[in-house]
Design an enzyme around this catalytic site. Structure first.
Site, PDB file in Angstrom:
ATOM      1  N   GLU A  44       0.822  -1.205   0.000  1.00  0.00           N
ATOM      2  CA  GLU A  44       0.000   0.000   0.000  1.00  0.00           C
ATOM      3  C   GLU A  44       0.862   1.262   0.000  1.00  0.00           C
ATOM      4  O   GLU A  44       0.480   2.283  -0.574  1.00  0.00           O
ATOM      5  CB  GLU A  44      -0.961   0.002   1.186  1.00  0.00           C
ATOM      6  CG  GLU A  44      -2.011  -1.102   1.141  1.00  0.00           C
ATOM      7  CD  GLU A  44      -2.907  -1.037  -0.084  1.00  0.00           C
ATOM      8  OE1 GLU A  44      -2.983   0.026  -0.733  1.00  0.00           O
ATOM      9  OE2 GLU A  44      -3.531  -2.066  -0.410  1.00  0.00           O
ATOM     10  N   GLN A  49      -0.072   6.637  -5.567  1.00  0.00           N
ATOM     11  CA  GLN A  49       0.396   7.439  -6.704  1.00  0.00           C
ATOM     12  C   GLN A  49       1.182   6.625  -7.740  1.00  0.00           C
ATOM     13  O   GLN A  49       1.870   7.191  -8.576  1.00  0.00           O
ATOM     14  CB  GLN A  49       1.278   8.605  -6.227  1.00  0.00           C
ATOM     15  CG  GLN A  49       0.658   9.488  -5.167  1.00  0.00           C
ATOM     16  CD  GLN A  49      -0.509  10.296  -5.693  1.00  0.00           C
ATOM     17  OE1 GLN A  49      -0.534  10.655  -6.865  1.00  0.00           O
ATOM     18  NE2 GLN A  49      -1.475  10.589  -4.842  1.00  0.00           N
ATOM     19  N   THR A  50       1.093   5.289  -7.693  1.00  0.00           N
ATOM     20  CA  THR A  50       1.875   4.463  -8.610  1.00  0.00           C
ATOM     21  C   THR A  50       1.013   3.316  -9.140  1.00  0.00           C
ATOM     22  O   THR A  50       0.239   2.723  -8.389  1.00  0.00           O
ATOM     23  CB  THR A  50       3.117   3.885  -7.902  1.00  0.00           C
ATOM     24  OG1 THR A  50       3.858   4.944  -7.306  1.00  0.00           O
ATOM     25  CG2 THR A  50       4.022   3.162  -8.892  1.00  0.00           C
ATOM     26  N   TYR A 127      -5.842   6.376   4.802  1.00  0.00           N
ATOM     27  CA  TYR A 127      -5.940   5.299   3.804  1.00  0.00           C
ATOM     28  C   TYR A 127      -5.132   4.067   4.230  1.00  0.00           C
ATOM     29  O   TYR A 127      -5.652   2.949   4.246  1.00  0.00           O
ATOM     30  CB  TYR A 127      -5.453   5.783   2.440  1.00  0.00           C
ATOM     31  CG  TYR A 127      -5.247   4.636   1.477  1.00  0.00           C
ATOM     32  CD1 TYR A 127      -6.330   4.035   0.861  1.00  0.00           C
ATOM     33  CD2 TYR A 127      -3.971   4.134   1.232  1.00  0.00           C
ATOM     34  CE1 TYR A 127      -6.152   2.952   0.010  1.00  0.00           C
ATOM     35  CE2 TYR A 127      -3.788   3.060   0.382  1.00  0.00           C
ATOM     36  CZ  TYR A 127      -4.876   2.470  -0.231  1.00  0.00           C
ATOM     37  OH  TYR A 127      -4.702   1.397  -1.061  1.00  0.00           O
ATOM     38  N   ASP A 145      -9.227   5.567  -1.655  1.00  0.00           N
ATOM     39  CA  ASP A 145      -8.168   6.021  -2.552  1.00  0.00           C
ATOM     40  C   ASP A 145      -8.839   6.572  -3.800  1.00  0.00           C
ATOM     41  O   ASP A 145     -10.059   6.762  -3.824  1.00  0.00           O
ATOM     42  CB  ASP A 145      -7.179   4.888  -2.867  1.00  0.00           C
ATOM     43  CG  ASP A 145      -7.792   3.776  -3.715  1.00  0.00           C
ATOM     44  OD1 ASP A 145      -9.036   3.786  -3.931  1.00  0.00           O
ATOM     45  OD2 ASP A 145      -7.047   2.888  -4.164  1.00  0.00           O
ATOM     46  N   GLU A 193     -11.053  -4.218  -0.876  1.00  0.00           N
ATOM     47  CA  GLU A 193     -10.288  -4.624  -2.049  1.00  0.00           C
ATOM     48  C   GLU A 193     -11.178  -4.701  -3.287  1.00  0.00           C
ATOM     49  O   GLU A 193     -10.747  -4.372  -4.401  1.00  0.00           O
ATOM     50  CB  GLU A 193      -9.605  -5.961  -1.800  1.00  0.00           C
ATOM     51  CG  GLU A 193      -8.379  -5.869  -0.906  1.00  0.00           C
ATOM     52  CD  GLU A 193      -7.452  -7.047  -1.100  1.00  0.00           C
ATOM     53  OE1 GLU A 193      -6.364  -6.858  -1.677  1.00  0.00           O
ATOM     54  OE2 GLU A 193      -7.809  -8.165  -0.660  1.00  0.00           O
TER      55      GLU A 193
END
Length: 378
Positions: A44, A49-50, A127, A145, A193
């Site tokens: 996580e 951002q990836t 988060y 997110d 998830e």
């Protein structure tokens, strides 16, 4: 949306997730089995951002190098930052490392379950806390997110951008509210998830694939024909322009070319990574020329300007190629300590420990033709 409709949606989404979720190295093979908390923390941290496709290889290499939290806690920070090279947002790596050390010091090397204990760890915001509490420990803890925010914005046809202050508050409220319903509350990790998986694979930012969505009939945005319009975008500020000047100092001698690189400070941009000597600001070219002169190097040959865009900055880098007759110890340079010679081929092949900008500058030399690699005057 009625309570009955929401219950039906939860059941359908959980069933879809169990049947269609992507096999990822930080997930357990059995959807009902919770993964190790350390795996959740690392994945996580990397996924913020990836893209998932980028993180997979980094995650695998990370766990080979530091298979447990205590191993990461014992690592050197520079080594950790080098392993993170290429993922960007290096504060994530620094916080992950600091969190591992804090867990060893405060909790005997085991990630705590308690909300307050997790929230006190470096880098663990709402988060990450929600991911750890729900996915690793099975508590009914919400998380939001970009994917989750987009899903809720479409399901409820929200009129505020999810990333705005009002939109963020509303999405978090919705995330917590959905978790009060029995099917989600009974499997909070799977539910969270499933929301992220739906957003990542079907309810995408552009061109959502509603035909494959298991709960499309419950989506208010789709009912209104606005699935391509929602969520509303957050106005973005253009990146700040930054002018920079870099020195690509090569020594060829009797062997392959070597290049002079300096290590960045552990704080700030590209922390602890290696790159050619570089100055920023409007007077960067003059500052570079002064340093080269004081170090006894020639002004060299100017290379084409290179544009390198970060999230909030747009670099325009003007670099100069300088051939050094010797490999004598270079003059010290603030913000680039230490300076040392690297094999150009090694730097371009390994890339570990180099900033992405450094790699691009070195590639500029390597692909610009043999003339640049041959000693030249001036």
């Amino acid at each position: 949306m009625s309570r009955a409709a929401r219950l039906d949606l939860i059941v359908r989404l959980l069933q879809w997730h169990g049947d269609h979720r992507r096999p990822l190295p930080w997930r357990s093979a059995d959807v009902r089995q919770r993964p190790p908390a350390y795996d959740v923390l690392v994945s996580e941290s990397m996924l913020q951002q990836t893209r998932v496709e980028t993180v997979v290889d980094y995650f695998d290499r990370w766990l080979l190098r530091w298979p447990a939290l205590v191993d990461l806690a014992a690592a050197d920070e520079a080594e950790v930052l080098a392993a993170w090279s290429g993922l960007g947002y290096y504060n994530r790596a620094r916080n992950l490392h600091a969190a591992a050390r804090a867990v060893v010091e405060r909790h005997g090397g085991r990630l705590p379950e308690a909300r307050a204990d997790l929230a006190a760890l470096p880098g663990v915001g709402p988060y990450t806390l929600g991911a750890l509490r729900s996915i690793a420990f099975g508590h009914a803890e919400a998380l939001v997110d970009g994917n989750v925010g987009r899903v809720f914005a479409r399901w409820h046809a929200l009129e505020q951008p999810p990333a705005s202050a009002k939109g963020r508050a509303e999405v978090w409220r919705l995330a917590a509210d959905w978790l009060t319903l029995a099917p989600a509350q009974a499997a909070p990790g799977q539910w969270n998830e499933a929301l992220m998986e739906l957003g990542a694979t079907i309810c995408r930012p552009r061109r959502p694939d509603c035909a494959l969505c298991p709960v499309a009939e419950r989506c208010q945005a789709r009912q209104q024909g606005r699935q391509g319009e929602l969520p509303l975008p957050t106005p973005q500020k253009p990146p700040t322009p930054v002018r920079a000047a870099a020195a690509l100092i090569l020594h060829r001698g009797d062997g392959p070319p070597r290049v002079l690189l300096g290590r960045r400070p552990l704080k700030g941009r590209w922390p602890g990574l290696w790159q050619p000597p570089m100055f920023e600001g409007q007077g960067s070219a003059a500052t570079l020329a002064t340093w080269l002169h004081s170090a006894g190097w020639p002004p060299g040959t100017e290379l084409p300007a290179l544009v390198h865009v970060l999230t909030h900055r747009r670099y325009e880098v003007h670099s100069r190629l300088i051939h050094s007759a010797t490999q004598d110890p270079p003059s010290p340079l603030a913000g680039h300590e230490p300076l040392r010679w690297w094999s150009l081929a090694e730097a371009l092949t390994a890339r570990r420990g180099l900033s992405r900008l450094a790699v691009r500058l070195l590639e500029q030399v390597a692909v610009s033709g043999e003339d640049y690699l041959s000693p030249c005057g001036g």
